[in-house]
Write a protein that holds these residues in place. Structure first.
Motif, PDB file in Angstrom:
ATOM      1  N   ARG A  79       0.844  -1.195   0.000  1.00  0.00           N
ATOM      2  CA  ARG A  79       0.000   0.000   0.000  1.00  0.00           C
ATOM      3  C   ARG A  79       0.877   1.242   0.000  1.00  0.00           C
ATOM      4  O   ARG A  79       1.879   1.307   0.707  1.00  0.00           O
ATOM      5  CB  ARG A  79      -0.901   0.050   1.243  1.00  0.00           C
ATOM      6  N   TRP A  80       0.473   2.210  -0.811  1.00  0.00           N
ATOM      7  CA  TRP A  80       1.156   3.489  -0.886  1.00  0.00           C
ATOM      8  C   TRP A  80       0.159   4.589  -0.552  1.00  0.00           C
ATOM      9  O   TRP A  80      -0.987   4.545  -1.000  1.00  0.00           O
ATOM     10  CB  TRP A  80       1.675   3.750  -2.295  1.00  0.00           C
ATOM     11  N   THR A  96      -4.757   6.612  -1.468  1.00  0.00           N
ATOM     12  CA  THR A  96      -4.074   5.344  -1.242  1.00  0.00           C
ATOM     13  C   THR A  96      -4.040   4.576  -2.553  1.00  0.00           C
ATOM     14  O   THR A  96      -5.056   4.475  -3.242  1.00  0.00           O
ATOM     15  CB  THR A  96      -4.808   4.511  -0.175  1.00  0.00           C
ATOM     16  N   GLU A 127       3.446   7.497   2.927  1.00  0.00           N
ATOM     17  CA  GLU A 127       3.507   6.239   3.672  1.00  0.00           C
ATOM     18  C   GLU A 127       3.633   5.076   2.692  1.00  0.00           C
ATOM     19  O   GLU A 127       2.994   5.087   1.629  1.00  0.00           O
ATOM     20  CB  GLU A 127       2.257   6.046   4.525  1.00  0.00           C
ATOM     21  N   ARG A 176       3.606   0.775   2.971  1.00  0.00           N
ATOM     22  CA  ARG A 176       3.438  -0.371   3.849  1.00  0.00           C
ATOM     23  C   ARG A 176       3.640  -1.664   3.069  1.00  0.00           C
ATOM     24  O   ARG A 176       3.027  -1.874   2.033  1.00  0.00           O
ATOM     25  CB  ARG A 176       2.035  -0.397   4.474  1.00  0.00           C
ATOM     26  N   ARG A 177       4.486  -2.518   3.608  1.00  0.00           N
ATOM     27  CA  ARG A 177       4.723  -3.842   3.006  1.00  0.00           C
ATOM     28  C   ARG A 177       3.757  -4.861   3.597  1.00  0.00           C
ATOM     29  O   ARG A 177       3.359  -4.734   4.727  1.00  0.00           O
ATOM     30  CB  ARG A 177       6.163  -4.287   3.247  1.00  0.00           C
TER      31      ARG A 177
END
Length: 201
Positions: free
Chosen positions: A29-30, A42, A198, A200-201
């Motif tokens: 997610r970016w 997002t 942000e 997220r992996r």
């Protein structure tokens, strides 16, 4: 964005294609901030077939989607919906080349792609084109709210014709394993700038 991976098996799902500088894993997610108007969105991907993806950008008031397809040369995007422009709308009807190549991710490399256009301005129908030349010009350290990244700076030059000639320029910073961490653009129809806030992996 490199090393194109076809039909990778991950958690039982066939991922369309991915590259080191533009990963498309559905678990990632970016979050980006659009600097022009301070909107936040997002970004995520979902598989849309063995060689296809759907990119989703979720804003507070809308969702934008872009279909991507995979070729041995790289990733292609050909959105189907009409897009608004001042005084009318335009649709992309054909793509020659790849938007994100499987190779060429080194300083000094370049690639070009071209869209054919169809649409209207006022009551007039037009056809035209948009051509984008991309060049990897430097490796730089970029600091954005999401952190500090070593990135490749890609300069893109846009030129086209749709009733009248138009053009523009954009700069993108791509970090390996992350994707776009910053972009700045300007052109005949305005521009957009955004930064990663942000990842997220």
């Amino acid at each position: 964005m490199r090393a194109l991976g076809f039909a990778l098996i991950f958690s039982g799902l066939a991922l369309a294609c991915t590259t080191p500088f533009y990963p498309t894993d559905p678990s990632l997610r970016w979050r980006y901030r659009v600097l022009n108007d301070n909107q936040v969105y997002t970004q995520s991907f979902v598989s849309n077939g063995p060689n296809a993806l759907l990119e989703r950008r979720q804003f507070a008031d809308r969702t934008e989607t872009t279909p991507w397809s995979c070729t041995p040369q790289g990733l292609q995007a050909l959105p189907q919906e009409e897009r608004p422009i001042p005084g009318g709308s335009v649709r992309l009807t054909r793509l020659a080349g790849v938007v994100l190549p499987s190779g060429r991710w080194q300083v000094g490399e370049s690639w070009t792609y071209r869209y054919e256009l169809k649409g209207r301005v006022a009551f007039l129908e037009f056809t035209g084109f948009l051509e984008v030349e991309n060049r990897v010009v430097a490796r730089e350290t970029v600091v954005v709210p999401a952190g500090r990244f070593e990135a490749l700076r890609v300069e893109a030059t846009f030129k086209g014709e749709f009733g009248l000639a138009f053009g523009g320029r954009a700069t993108y910073w791509f970090a390996e394993g992350v994707g776009v961490v910053k972009q700045v653009s300007e052109g005949s129809f305005g521009g957009i700038s955004s930064e990663l806030i942000e990842f997220r992996r």
